[in-house]
Every structure is written in structure tokens, then in C-alpha cells.
Design an enzyme around this catalytic site. Structure first.
Site, PDB file in Angstrom:
ATOM      1  N   GLU A 123       0.686  -1.159  -0.092  1.00 49.50           N
ATOM      2  CA  GLU A 123      -0.029  -0.037   0.003  1.00 49.50           C
ATOM      3  C   GLU A 123       0.739   1.162  -0.050  1.00 49.50           C
ATOM      4  O   GLU A 123       2.022   1.316   0.523  1.00 49.50           O
ATOM      5  CB  GLU A 123      -0.953  -0.054   1.339  1.00 49.50           C
ATOM      6  CG  GLU A 123      -2.026  -1.288   1.492  1.00 49.50           C
ATOM      7  CD  GLU A 123      -3.074  -1.015   0.337  1.00 49.50           C
ATOM      8  OE1 GLU A 123      -3.070  -0.210  -0.274  1.00 49.50           O
ATOM      9  OE2 GLU A 123      -3.856  -2.211   0.346  1.00 49.50           O
ATOM     10  N   ASP A 148     -18.878  -9.278  -8.269  1.00 52.61           N
ATOM     11  CA  ASP A 148     -18.801  -8.553  -7.102  1.00 52.61           C
ATOM     12  C   ASP A 148     -17.917  -7.032  -7.490  1.00 52.61           C
ATOM     13  O   ASP A 148     -18.438  -6.035  -6.567  1.00 52.61           O
ATOM     14  CB  ASP A 148     -18.062  -9.358  -6.021  1.00 52.61           C
ATOM     15  CG  ASP A 148     -18.242  -8.471  -4.748  1.00 52.61           C
ATOM     16  OD1 ASP A 148     -19.130  -8.348  -4.371  1.00 52.61           O
ATOM     17  OD2 ASP A 148     -17.057  -8.770  -3.995  1.00 52.61           O
TER      18      ASP A 148
END
Length: 208
Positions: A123, A148
Site C-alpha cells: 500500500e 462483485d
């Protein structure tokens, strides 16, 4: 036999030996040259074969996802190029562990009550990349992951149900990619440009 004649014969023998050595050297060099050429030819062929195989694998991946991507476009308005571009970027053509073993093509995180797997990921925080462990959703197949992914855009998140509406409204892949980044889909500050690059490199916008 005169000394002069013996000298001539000796010189002839020396010259013959020198010529023989030179000929042998040229033969050895010639053989080495042939071996090198054969090796280069084999390497080039292997490279070409590898490139062909990679291209076939990529085309197979696109062909497998495209029909469902078109269905999702028809139902929700999402651009197929965005679905395909994100799937390629996030899962490395379905070859990442998350994509291959757990059918999660988009790096979607899991909630408390959902089937999940914990994996390391990176990240971008505070101006630098950090490695963390995160819980990701597990799907039965790639199509379930695609559905999804699209429903995330349709329904948004608990704290903002309309956060991805600009992705759905976009009729251009560049606008949609920027909307993804603006909504915070990924922490990568270059996410929009990377998605756009993938789409343009593989001409995925032809499916829109």
C-alpha cells in the site's frame, strides 16, 4: 646434401607447420562460429516461442472474461475495458496467487463475515510503499469476482454509497480510470495512468 638445401627443407617444414597451425586455428574458429550461430538461432526461436505463448495466454485470459464483462456492461453500464484493464493490472493476467488460487482478480478486501484469505500486499502511504498483510475476499470463480467488483461500483461502500458512481457514468475509459483513482479504489498515486496504459497497450477499449 648441401647446407643450403638443408636450410631450404628446414624452412619449408617450418612454413608447413605454421600453415597447418593457421589452418587448424581457422577450423576451430569456424566451428566455434557455427556453434555460436546455432546457439543464437535457438535462443531467438525460444524467445519467439515464449512471446507467442505469452500472447496466446493473454488472449485466452481476455476471451474468458470478455463475455461476462459485456453482460455486466449491459446490466450496469460499466465499461468492459475497465473490468479487463483492472483484472490484468491487479492479478497479472490471473497469475497472481490471489487471482489464481482464490479467484480474486481485483484485490477486493474482505469483511468480517466473508470468506477470506490473508496475504501480503503493498500500500502507498505517507509518500512511500509499505508491505502489509490484508484480508482478501475468496471467490468460487473469476466471474463471481467480476460481478462483485461491478456491484462495488453500483452499491458503493457503507460510508459512501455513491462513491463510484462516476466510474459507472463514464463513457470513456480515461474518465473512468481517473474516477477510480479519485474515489480511492487503490492507494497507488499512478493508478489511473497504469489502468489507461494497460487498456491502450492491449486495445481493450475496442470492447466498449
Amino acid at each position: 646434401m648441401s647446407k643450403l638445401k638443408r636450410k631450404r627443407q628446414k624452412k619449408i617444414k617450418q612454413v608447413s607447420k605454421s600453415v597447418a597451425k593457421i589452418v587448424s586455428l581457422f577450423l576451430i574458429l569456424g566451428m566455434l562460429f557455427i556453434v555460436v550461430l546455432q546457439h543464437l538461432s535457438t535462443s531467438v526461436q525460444q524467445t519467439n516461442d515464449s512471446s507467442d505463448t505469452q500472447e496466446q495466454t493473454q488472449q485466452t485470459f481476455i476471451a474468458e472474461l470478455l463475455p461476462h464483462a459485456k453482460e455486466l456492461q449491459k446490466q450496469y453500464g460499466i465499461l468492459p475495458s475497465i473490468i479487463l484493464g483492472q483484472a490484468i493490472l491487479e492479478s497479472d493476467w490471473g497469475k497472481s496467487q490471489l487471482g489464481k488460487d482464490y479467484h480474486n482478480l481485483f484485490g477486493i478486501k474482505a469483511g468480517d463475515a466473508e470468506d477470506k484469505v490473508e496475504l501480503k500486499t503493498k500500500e502507498y502511504e505517507d509518500g512511500k510503499w509499505k508491505e502489509i498483510t490484508a484480508a482478501f475476499k475468496v471467490y468460487p470463480n473469476w466471474q463471481a469476482s467480476m460481478t462483485d467488483h461491478t456491484l462495488l461500483f453500483v452499491n458503493g461502500v457503507s460510508w459512501n454509497t455513491t462513491i463510484y458512481q462516476n466510474v459507472l457514468k463514464a463513457t470513456n475509459y480515461k474518465v473512468a480510470a481517473q474516477a477510480l483513482q479519485d474515489a480511492g479504489y487503490a492507494t497507488d498515486p499512478d493508478y489511473a495512468s497504469k489502468i489507461t496504459s494497460v487498456i491502450e497497450t492491449y486495445q481493450l477499449n475496442q470492447y466498449d
